[in-house]
Design an enzyme around this catalytic site. Structure first.
Site, PDB file in Angstrom:
ATOM      1  CG  ASP A  25      -1.576  -1.362   1.406  1.00  6.69           C
ATOM      2  OD1 ASP A  25      -1.076  -2.174   2.218  1.00  6.69           O
ATOM      3  OD2 ASP A  25      -2.562  -1.629   0.707  1.00  6.69           O
ATOM      4  CG  HIS A  74      -3.018  -5.165   3.418  1.00  7.34           C
ATOM      5  ND1 HIS A  74      -2.532  -4.296   2.465  1.00  7.34           N
ATOM      6  CD2 HIS A  74      -3.308  -6.306   2.759  1.00  7.34           C
ATOM      7  CE1 HIS A  74      -2.546  -4.883   1.288  1.00  7.34           C
ATOM      8  NE2 HIS A  74      -3.004  -6.104   1.433  1.00  7.34           N
TER       9      HIS A  74
END
Lengths: 365, 269
Positions: A193, A221
């Site tokens: 990410d 996440h």
């Protein structure tokens, strides 16, 4: 007579000294050119897509450096045994100079024995029609069992990276059931990410991604992650400038940018009809490499780590924070200003993680 | 506009523009029921067209590596239809076979693969390739020793070792249900890296290159030879003794390549 003796003495002493110096020099030369001892790296779920992308990166030195020999341990479930052996064959076929051995097995104990680094890619994927609780239940069982094997058989100070989703909660379960593994050694992957956020900023500003740094991924996440650019900078010819200033579009930074990064996984699946393997594998290498070899001066990265209550995030969750790494240890970057908008987002993702933790524990009873 | 360092396109002109290195992985795969001539015909058309695009739009001195099968003949077609690309710049991948041979020796002798070197893959990237260990060596504490001496099993070296390497692609497909991607990609990197950055001292590698008649291999084929690389150029290692057994195998794979060449040309007319 005396002077000859003395000069002989001096001569002999000098000769001894010189030969000792030569010995010292040749010893240090041979030590510096001597190969390092191999590091054992475990990849679970190694017969899958991410594993297939990841193992050649490890064997090539992307994870630990071009001078670090490795021994790969690959684990998968029995239905994947033949495919796993195919991966082992290909690793042999590639003749990687750094790869000093391959263990391909369906036996968790054999897989975990002596490993210094464990990348847990294996997990139960969500299938159509499955409830969250069902997915959580399957993965809790897997990570409880693998925690046990790792704790008993891995090398001391083994570093663990959990990739399989739900990554944060799988890592938490692993931690709970491997109490003798130091909690600081158990992490989950949010570097993907983080890298996605860097990529979006670099595309927006039309600059090389290597000039962008210090974004932060806070939290889970998942789609509640918070990609925060409040402290991110870009290297320009006039020095480092804040991303927020250069982008000059807070609507985008608070809106599209965040949702793009949050939902990027789905966008990849839509385009490829398969989930992100290349970028997940690459980010896993970045996560481990920076952890082991240290983050560059002035740069932090994002890692899912065991919360100590920093930034008013509940302790006892695996939560993604900005960290620097040095001497094999990570440290949360402290003292960063958190504005109201960010505070809400940090709390939202913490709430989700607290719910996941409760759900996971309910699966255990 | 070069916005990012990635150009992703279905337009071959855009793809070829300004490239310094070209790795041609794309091609028409053989499907069940297809005749060799059909596969050849499809690929000849592809490589003729891409030759043209590369020649017109690639950077000067572009280095080309053909991976897609039939690799040697695809490369030959590419060469024929890109006459302004120097023939020495057009190669095909046999490094995968070379690395497979190193891997087999390392497993047989239980030594690190980085201690094995100087195998040779002669000829076609197909089942007629000849994996030759007659000049291969292994690094030992007592210096470099010939593979043949250390293995001490000519029956294996002249038999199973050769067929294992020749048929490894099929073995991978059987295990994975997919063809070799990881090892092909890695070997492609090795091929280009050594070509561009040079081979280590005392080491050669295998590359499919335009034959100049060395070792009595017909000129005008793309044939895999032992080469060293320096300053961005490859040079065939000369003067290696070729025994009778090897001679037959070198000729067999050359024959197959000559047949493929004829088949390819018949597809063009």
């Amino acid at each position: 007579m005396v002077s000859v003796d003395r000069s002989l003495f001096v001569f002999n002493t000098l000769a001894l000294f010189r030969s000792y110096r030569l010995f010292q020099i040749s010893l240090s030369l041979s030590l510096s050119t001597m190969a390092k001892e191999p590091v054992r790296v475990l990849v679970t779920g190694a017969a899958g897509q991410i594993g297939y992308a990841l193992v050649p990166m490890i064997a090539r030195g992307v994870m630990l450096g071009a001078d670090q020999p490795v021994i790969l341990h690959m684990l998968d479930i029995p239905p994947a045994a033949e495919a796993l052996n195919g991966v082992k064959m290909e690793l042999v076929d590639a003749a990687f100079p750094l790869l000093k051995g391959v263990v391909a097995t369906t036996d968790a104990i054999e897989a975990c024995t002596g490993v210094n680094i464990a990348v847990m890619v294996g997990g139960f994927p969500r299938k159509e029609g499955m409830e969250r609780k069902d997915v959580m239940s399957k993965n809790v069982a897997i990570y409880k069992s693998q925690a046990s094997a790792l704790e008993k058989h891995a090398a001391a100070n083994c570093k663990v990276l959990v990739v399989a989703n739900p990554a944060n909660t799988n890592a938490l379960i692993l931690k709970e059931f491997a109490p003798s593994i130091p909690e600081k050694n158990i992490t989950c992957l949010t570097r993907l990410d983080h890298n996605r956020a860097l990529g979006q900023v670099s595309e927006r500003l039309n600059v090389p991604v290597s000039d962008v740094k210090n974004v932060i991924i806070w939290g889970n996440h998942s789609s509640t992650q918070y990609p925060d650019v409040n402290h991110a900078t870009v290297t320009t010819s006039a020095g480092e400038k804040p991303v927020r200033q250069l982008v000059a579009d807070d609507e985008w930074l608070h809106g599209d940018f965040i949702s793009t990064v949050q939902q990027r996984g789905a966008a990849i699946i839509k385009a490829r009809k398969l989930s992100s393997a290349l970028s997940a594998a690459s980010s896993a290498c970045d996560h481990i490499r920076d952890w082991v070899l240290g983050t560059p001066e002035g740069t932090w990265v994002s890692m899912g780590v065991y919360s100590d209550g920093s930034y008013n995030v509940p302790a006892g969750l695996i939560y993604s924070f900005p960290v620097t790494c040095c001497n094999g240890d990570w440290t949360i970057v402290q003292g960063l200003a958190i504005d109201d908008l960010s505070r809400k987002k940090l709390d939202l993702t913490a709430e989700e993680l607290t719910e996941e933790k409760a759900l996971a524990y309910s699966c255990l009873t | 506009m070069i916005a990012s360092g990635v150009v992703a396109t279905t337009d071959v002109v855009e793809a070829c523009t300004g490239v310094n290195i070209a790795v041609m992985v794309g091609g028409f795969p053989r499907k069940e029921g297809m005749e060799r001539k059909d596969v050849m015909s499809k690929n000849v058309a592809i490589y003729k067209s891409q030759a043209s695009a590369l020649e017109k739009h690639a950077a000067a001195n572009c280095k080309v590596l053909v991976v897609a099968n039939p690799a040697n003949t695809n490369a030959l077609i590419l060469k024929e239809f890109a006459p302004s690309i120097p023939e020495k710049n057009i190669s095909c991948l046999t490094r995968l076979d070379h690395n497979r041979a190193l891997g087999q020796i390392s497993e047989r002798l239980n030594v690190p693969v980085s201690d094995v070197k100087n195998v040779i893959i002669w000829g076609n990237h197909s089942s007629t390739q000849y994996p030759d260990v007659n000049h291969a060596t292994v690094k030992t504490p007592a210096g470099e020793k010939p593979v043949r001496v250390l293995v001490a099993n000519d029956e294996w070296l002249n038999g199973e070792f050769i067929t294992t390497v020749q048929q490894r692609g099929a073995a991978i497909i059987k295990a994975r249900k997919l063809s070799s991607a990881l090892s092909a990609a890695s070997s492609a990197c090795d091929h280009i890296r050594d070509w561009v950055l040079g081979t280590p001292e005392g080491t050669w590698v295998s590359m499919g290159v335009y034959s100049d008649g060395s070792y009595n291999v017909p000129a005008g084929l793309i044939y895999s030879f032992p080469v060293t690389c320096c300053n961005g150029q490859w040079t065939i290692v000369q003067g290696l003794p070729i025994d009778e057994l090897s001679r037959k195998k070198l000729d067999l794979t050359a024959e197959e390549l000559s047949e493929e060449k004829a088949l390819a040309y018949s597809c063009l007319s």
